[in-house]
Design a protein around this motif. Sequence first.
Motif, mmCIF file in Angstrom:
data_model
loop_
_atom_site.group_PDB
_atom_site.id
_atom_site.type_symbol
_atom_site.label_atom_id
_atom_site.label_comp_id
_atom_site.label_asym_id
_atom_site.label_seq_id
_atom_site.Cartn_x
_atom_site.Cartn_y
_atom_site.Cartn_z
ATOM 1 N N ALA A 7 3.008 27.613 60.937
ATOM 2 C CA ALA A 7 4.637 27.434 60.756
ATOM 3 C C ALA A 7 5.186 26.241 61.507
ATOM 4 O O ALA A 7 4.987 26.166 62.592
ATOM 5 C CB ALA A 7 5.239 28.605 60.921
ATOM 6 N N LYS A 8 6.048 25.527 60.754
ATOM 7 C CA LYS A 8 6.624 24.470 61.596
ATOM 8 C C LYS A 8 7.863 24.097 60.757
ATOM 9 O O LYS A 8 8.039 24.047 59.643
ATOM 10 C CB LYS A 8 5.793 23.136 61.882
ATOM 11 N N PHE A 9 8.948 23.477 61.706
ATOM 12 C CA PHE A 9 10.234 22.960 61.250
ATOM 13 C C PHE A 9 9.823 21.754 60.332
ATOM 14 O O PHE A 9 8.970 20.895 60.776
ATOM 15 C CB PHE A 9 11.158 22.968 62.646
ATOM 16 N N VAL A 10 10.568 21.733 59.415
ATOM 17 C CA VAL A 10 10.393 20.364 58.450
ATOM 18 C C VAL A 10 11.555 19.512 58.458
ATOM 19 O O VAL A 10 11.465 18.271 59.086
ATOM 20 C CB VAL A 10 10.188 20.735 57.093
ATOM 21 N N PRO A 21 11.834 17.524 50.087
ATOM 22 C CA PRO A 21 10.990 17.714 48.637
ATOM 23 C C PRO A 21 10.934 18.888 47.868
ATOM 24 O O PRO A 21 10.440 19.657 48.419
ATOM 25 C CB PRO A 21 9.818 16.762 48.953
ATOM 26 N N ASP A 22 11.567 18.714 46.571
ATOM 27 C CA ASP A 22 11.518 19.980 45.884
ATOM 28 C C ASP A 22 10.322 20.194 45.027
ATOM 29 O O ASP A 22 10.023 20.262 44.116
ATOM 30 C CB ASP A 22 12.577 19.892 44.755
ATOM 31 N N SER A 23 9.199 20.618 45.927
ATOM 32 C CA SER A 23 7.809 20.987 45.382
ATOM 33 C C SER A 23 7.347 22.027 45.804
ATOM 34 O O SER A 23 7.754 22.421 46.813
ATOM 35 C CB SER A 23 7.108 19.695 45.705
ATOM 36 N N PRO A 70 1.185 24.923 53.644
ATOM 37 C CA PRO A 70 1.205 23.698 52.648
ATOM 38 C C PRO A 70 1.820 24.346 51.310
ATOM 39 O O PRO A 70 1.396 25.044 50.882
ATOM 40 C CB PRO A 70 0.007 23.033 52.594
ATOM 41 N N GLY A 71 3.084 23.419 51.077
ATOM 42 C CA GLY A 71 3.670 23.850 49.754
ATOM 43 C C GLY A 71 4.432 25.347 49.882
ATOM 44 O O GLY A 71 4.934 25.782 48.700
ATOM 45 N N ARG A 72 4.578 25.844 50.674
ATOM 46 C CA ARG A 72 5.153 27.070 51.012
ATOM 47 C C ARG A 72 6.158 27.144 52.114
ATOM 48 O O ARG A 72 5.991 27.014 53.616
ATOM 49 C CB ARG A 72 4.135 28.296 51.435
#
Length: 195
Positions: A7-10, A21-23, A70-72
Amino acid sequence: MSIYPSAKFVTSAAEARQLAPDSGREVAFAGRSNAGKSSAINAITERAALARVSRTPGRTQLINFFELAPGRRLVDLPGYGFAKVPEQVRARWLALMEHYFDVRESLAGLILIVDSRRGLGEQDAAMLEWGRARARPAHVLLSKSDKLNRRDRLAVLRETAAALSGAAVTVQLFSAHARHGVEEARAVLERWLDS
Ligand SMILES: Nc1nc2c(ncn2[C@@H]2O[C@H](COP(=O)(O)OP(=O)(O)O)[C@@H](O)[C@H]2O)c(=O)[nH]1
Ligand SMILES: [Mg+2]
């Protein structure tokens, strides 16, 4: 070890064009300032300081994005409800929230933190309405339940469930400090991120 070891801050967004990004999929956490949102995020992710527990409520008007895998993503929405903010700050908060709920395809669900001693407020209801209007499921954590005795806990749970009946909203008691309801909340988060 954390259940989300990577887990990490984006990123933080103060305005619409700064959203991550909305993915993929993300679950948003919302609540009145000081409701216990950061504490709930840390307890559910088992990360002691993923979200900062605040001693100065209401200062941050940012949407904070964290990647659990990833992606979550987990999204920490800015708190609301504090009295002493200028009208301009309030208007910016509203515009940012409306934009977020309007555009966000990756939003899988909303977790709303409500102080169990206060119960659902007007702005909490507005958040739930935004989720409902976008056909997103919502789950309410009645936080700081360790502050109530058993009878009052059950009463607020019953009242809140009754107020939300008919809506696609579930509700539970929660205490970050007593670690009450953490597994139940995490199961909701994981279900939404995985489906
Ligand atoms: N008794 C109790 N206090 C809590 C709990 N969760 C948060 N708090 C306290 O409530 C205050 C606000 O918490 P915070 O997580 O920063 O709330 P946020 O502003 O919604 O992110 C802090 O003083 C926390 O220690 C809880 O489960 N039980
Ligand atoms: Mg916080």
